[in-house]
Design an enzyme around this catalytic site. Structure first.
Site, PDB file in Angstrom:
ATOM      1  N   ASN A  70     -21.600 -10.296 -43.892  1.00  0.00           N
ATOM      2  CA  ASN A  70     -21.100 -10.693 -42.775  1.00  0.00           C
ATOM      3  C   ASN A  70     -20.457  -9.355 -42.166  1.00  0.00           C
ATOM      4  O   ASN A  70     -19.464  -8.772 -43.150  1.00  0.00           O
ATOM      5  CB  ASN A  70     -19.906 -11.709 -42.867  1.00  0.00           C
ATOM      6  CG  ASN A  70     -19.083 -12.106 -41.469  1.00  0.00           C
ATOM      7  OD1 ASN A  70     -19.745 -11.497 -40.678  1.00  0.00           O
ATOM      8  ND2 ASN A  70     -18.524 -13.097 -41.715  1.00  0.00           N
ATOM      9  N   CYS A  72     -15.701 -12.490 -35.131  1.00  0.00           N
ATOM     10  CA  CYS A  72     -17.092 -12.397 -35.287  1.00  0.00           C
ATOM     11  C   CYS A  72     -17.803 -12.614 -33.925  1.00  0.00           C
ATOM     12  O   CYS A  72     -19.244 -12.413 -33.733  1.00  0.00           O
ATOM     13  CB  CYS A  72     -17.374 -13.357 -36.207  1.00  0.00           C
ATOM     14  SG  CYS A  72     -16.782 -13.038 -37.923  1.00  0.00           S
ATOM     15  N   HIS A  86     -24.880 -15.562 -35.847  1.00  0.00           N
ATOM     16  CA  HIS A  86     -23.987 -14.534 -36.451  1.00  0.00           C
ATOM     17  C   HIS A  86     -24.177 -15.024 -38.007  1.00  0.00           C
ATOM     18  O   HIS A  86     -24.553 -16.070 -38.365  1.00  0.00           O
ATOM     19  CB  HIS A  86     -22.609 -15.025 -36.219  1.00  0.00           C
ATOM     20  CG  HIS A  86     -21.256 -14.463 -36.981  1.00  0.00           C
ATOM     21  ND1 HIS A  86     -21.364 -13.017 -37.195  1.00  0.00           N
ATOM     22  CD2 HIS A  86     -20.395 -15.108 -37.829  1.00  0.00           C
ATOM     23  CE1 HIS A  86     -20.532 -13.076 -38.135  1.00  0.00           C
ATOM     24  NE2 HIS A  86     -19.830 -13.997 -38.460  1.00  0.00           N
TER      25      HIS A  86
HETATM   26  O1  UT7 Z   1     -17.694 -14.946 -40.054  1.00  0.00           O
HETATM   27  C1  UT7 Z   1     -16.367 -15.624 -39.463  1.00  0.00           C
HETATM   28  C2  UT7 Z   1     -16.714 -17.014 -39.776  1.00  0.00           C
HETATM   29  N1  UT7 Z   1     -16.513 -17.295 -41.251  1.00  0.00           N
HETATM   30  C3  UT7 Z   1     -17.267 -18.303 -41.602  1.00  0.00           C
HETATM   31  O2  UT7 Z   1     -18.180 -18.690 -40.889  1.00  0.00           O
HETATM   32  C4  UT7 Z   1     -17.344 -18.714 -43.032  1.00  0.00           C
HETATM   33  C5  UT7 Z   1     -17.327 -20.151 -43.510  1.00  0.00           C
HETATM   34  N2  UT7 Z   1     -16.976 -20.531 -44.670  1.00  0.00           N
HETATM   35  C6  UT7 Z   1     -18.019 -20.199 -45.564  1.00  0.00           C
HETATM   36  O3  UT7 Z   1     -18.979 -19.793 -45.234  1.00  0.00           O
HETATM   37  C7  UT7 Z   1     -17.792 -20.817 -47.102  1.00  0.00           C
HETATM   38  O4  UT7 Z   1     -16.803 -21.894 -46.670  1.00  0.00           O
HETATM   39  C8  UT7 Z   1     -17.592 -19.873 -48.106  1.00  0.00           C
HETATM   40  C9  UT7 Z   1     -18.709 -19.165 -48.117  1.00  0.00           C
HETATM   41  C10 UT7 Z   1     -16.489 -18.791 -47.874  1.00  0.00           C
HETATM   42  C11 UT7 Z   1     -17.154 -20.544 -49.473  1.00  0.00           C
HETATM   43  O5  UT7 Z   1     -18.128 -21.488 -49.673  1.00  0.00           O
HETATM   44  P1  UT7 Z   1     -17.710 -23.171 -50.187  1.00  0.00           P
HETATM   45  O6  UT7 Z   1     -19.019 -23.575 -50.536  1.00  0.00           O
HETATM   46  O7  UT7 Z   1     -17.222 -23.599 -48.993  1.00  0.00           O
HETATM   47  O8  UT7 Z   1     -17.047 -22.795 -51.421  1.00  0.00           O
HETATM   48  P2  UT7 Z   1     -15.616 -23.544 -51.429  1.00  0.00           P
HETATM   49  O9  UT7 Z   1     -14.440 -22.722 -50.993  1.00  0.00           O
HETATM   50  O10 UT7 Z   1     -15.583 -25.019 -51.198  1.00  0.00           O
HETATM   51  O11 UT7 Z   1     -15.256 -23.320 -53.040  1.00  0.00           O
HETATM   52  C12 UT7 Z   1     -16.211 -24.226 -53.957  1.00  0.00           C
HETATM   53  C13 UT7 Z   1     -15.837 -23.934 -55.314  1.00  0.00           C
HETATM   54  C14 UT7 Z   1     -14.354 -23.793 -55.603  1.00  0.00           C
HETATM   55  O12 UT7 Z   1     -14.184 -24.243 -57.010  1.00  0.00           O
HETATM   56  P3  UT7 Z   1     -13.860 -25.584 -57.469  1.00  0.00           P
HETATM   57  O13 UT7 Z   1     -12.334 -25.620 -56.856  1.00  0.00           O
HETATM   58  O14 UT7 Z   1     -14.624 -26.549 -56.703  1.00  0.00           O
HETATM   59  O15 UT7 Z   1     -13.756 -25.519 -58.996  1.00  0.00           O
HETATM   60  C15 UT7 Z   1     -14.191 -22.287 -55.658  1.00  0.00           C
HETATM   61  O16 UT7 Z   1     -12.967 -21.927 -56.398  1.00  0.00           O
HETATM   62  O17 UT7 Z   1     -16.416 -22.657 -55.728  1.00  0.00           O
HETATM   63  C16 UT7 Z   1     -15.513 -21.713 -55.959  1.00  0.00           C
HETATM   64  N3  UT7 Z   1     -15.324 -20.410 -55.462  1.00  0.00           N
HETATM   65  C17 UT7 Z   1     -16.352 -19.484 -56.234  1.00  0.00           C
HETATM   66  N4  UT7 Z   1     -16.934 -19.589 -57.188  1.00  0.00           N
HETATM   67  C18 UT7 Z   1     -17.771 -18.437 -57.856  1.00  0.00           C
HETATM   68  C19 UT7 Z   1     -15.097 -19.848 -54.374  1.00  0.00           C
HETATM   69  N5  UT7 Z   1     -15.617 -18.519 -54.398  1.00  0.00           N
HETATM   70  C20 UT7 Z   1     -16.372 -18.489 -55.380  1.00  0.00           C
HETATM   71  C21 UT7 Z   1     -16.840 -17.238 -55.976  1.00  0.00           C
HETATM   72  N6  UT7 Z   1     -17.789 -17.493 -56.971  1.00  0.00           N
HETATM   73  N7  UT7 Z   1     -17.093 -15.824 -55.236  1.00  0.00           N
END
Ligand code: UT7
Length: 329
Positions: free
Chosen positions: A283, A113, A253
């Protein structure tokens, strides 16, 4: 002698993949994606014959058209991509062939990225030597080629696009003023495409284990992105004596709305000065920054102070301070 941007071109595929359609593919909702990430839809190149080089060639062709430049006058094309058409030759080489850049040389930059920012730094210094007069910096990504559309953790995040800028020499004090680029290779364990390289060559096993798709530990990457992207953006403001009032635009980004907002907050910037189009394109990795410049081009004025900031796989991150070099045509 400095490098100034003299034009912007871009291309996004026609097909719009909405959150609603993603919700029918994996266990997710429009509400989750909108509030946790900020994406509503993304563009996808559905034609299996359309590769990153095809998206890139279209962006380059628009750039040439808008700047009234002959493809024969381009000296160098630097192509940032993580979705190369093939392991070799470089995607930039293929773009040159498709867009008719027969007098240029080209190579790829792989900084995920941050690829466009790294490529800008490289190309800027080619221009500063005085030898290269017209250099194209391109970010071209067919992210849909490496997204697992059965994985809800990654499938909502990415889109396909390409964006390109023209760099030319100038002695007017405009263009790229400063940059800070960083890498921390220990981040490779948290955001990567595991197989297909020399460490894990492609095999029936790697395909069965889905190791040719993007893997991301979202929360870990999120934490590093928030702190590192904001740190370099603030550092580049401070060391150039730039206040938030003097800054016209932040071009961040587009990975997550919350990362963008945190960066803008640390910089003391109001939202109206932040380019945000993540809701429309998701993204697009190395294409996010030129895609923003392309969309906001008509609002940019000669002399505008602009900071570009990124964070991506590697980990790679950085910020660049530039003075915009032209008024809207
Ligand atoms: O571009 C390159 C660099 N990349 C980035 O900068 C991305 C950085 N990371 C992020 O933007 C975020 O971490 C994500 C968007 C990837 C994920 O969001 P988050 O708020 O960190 O979610 P999480 O991974 O902590 O997951 C929270 C909950 C989990 O459920 P439990 O364990 O709390 O029950 C996940 O299973 O959300 C769940 N979850 C979803 N639920 C519905 C994860 N993905 C989804 C989804 N829909 N698509």
């Amino acid at each position: 002698m400095n490098a100034i941007i003299t034009g912007v071109g871009a291309y996004v595929p026609d097909y719009v993949l909405t959150n609603e359609e993603i919700s029918r593919m994996v266990d997710t909702t429009d509400e989750w994606i909108s509030t946790r990430v900020g994406i509503k839809e993304r563009r996808i190149a559905r034609d299996p014959n359309q590769a990153s080089s095809d998206l890139g060639a279209k962006a380059v062709e628009e750039l040439l058209r808008k700047t009234g430049t002959s493809p024969l006058d381009i000296d160098l094309l630097v192509c940032a991509t993580v979705t190369a058409d093939m392991a070799f030759p470089a995607t930039g080489n293929i773009v040159c062939d498709k867009a008719g850049l027969t007098n240029a040389f080209s190579f790829d930059v792989n900084a995920a990225c941050s690829g466009f920012l790294y490529a800008m730094e490289v190309a800027t210094n080619f221009v500063r030597t005085g030898k290269y007069k017209k250099v194209i910096v391109l970010g071209a990504e067919k992210m849909s080629a490496i997204v697992d559309y059965t994985d809800r953790n990654t499938s909502p995040l990415f889109g396909d696009a390409a964006g390109a800028v023209m760099l030319e020499p100038s002695e007017e004090g405009l263009g790229v003023q400063d940059s800070i680029l960083r890498v921390d290779g220990s981040g490779r364990h948290h955001l990567y495409q595991k197989a297909g390289g020399s460490l894990h060559p492609a095999s029936a096993e790697t395909v069965a284990a889905k190791e040719h798709f993007i893997h991301q530990d979202g929360q870990i990457v999120f934490k590093h992105a928030v702190s590192n992207m904001a740190d370099v953006a603030v550092e580049i403001m401070e060391r150039n004596g730039l206040s938030s009032e003097e800054l016209a635009w932040l071009v961040p980004h587009q990975a997550n709305m919350r990362i963008i907002e945190a960066t803008a907050r640390r910089m003391g910037l109001e939202r109206s000065k932040v380019m945000i189009n993540i809701h429309k394109y998701g993204n697009t990795t190395s294409a996010t920054l030129p895609l923003c410049l392309w969309e906001w081009e008509s609002q940019l004025r000669k002399g505008d102070n602009i900071i570009l900031a990124t964070f991506g796989a590697g980990f790679t991150w950085g910020a660049m301070y530039l003075k915009w070099a032209y008024d809207p045509q």
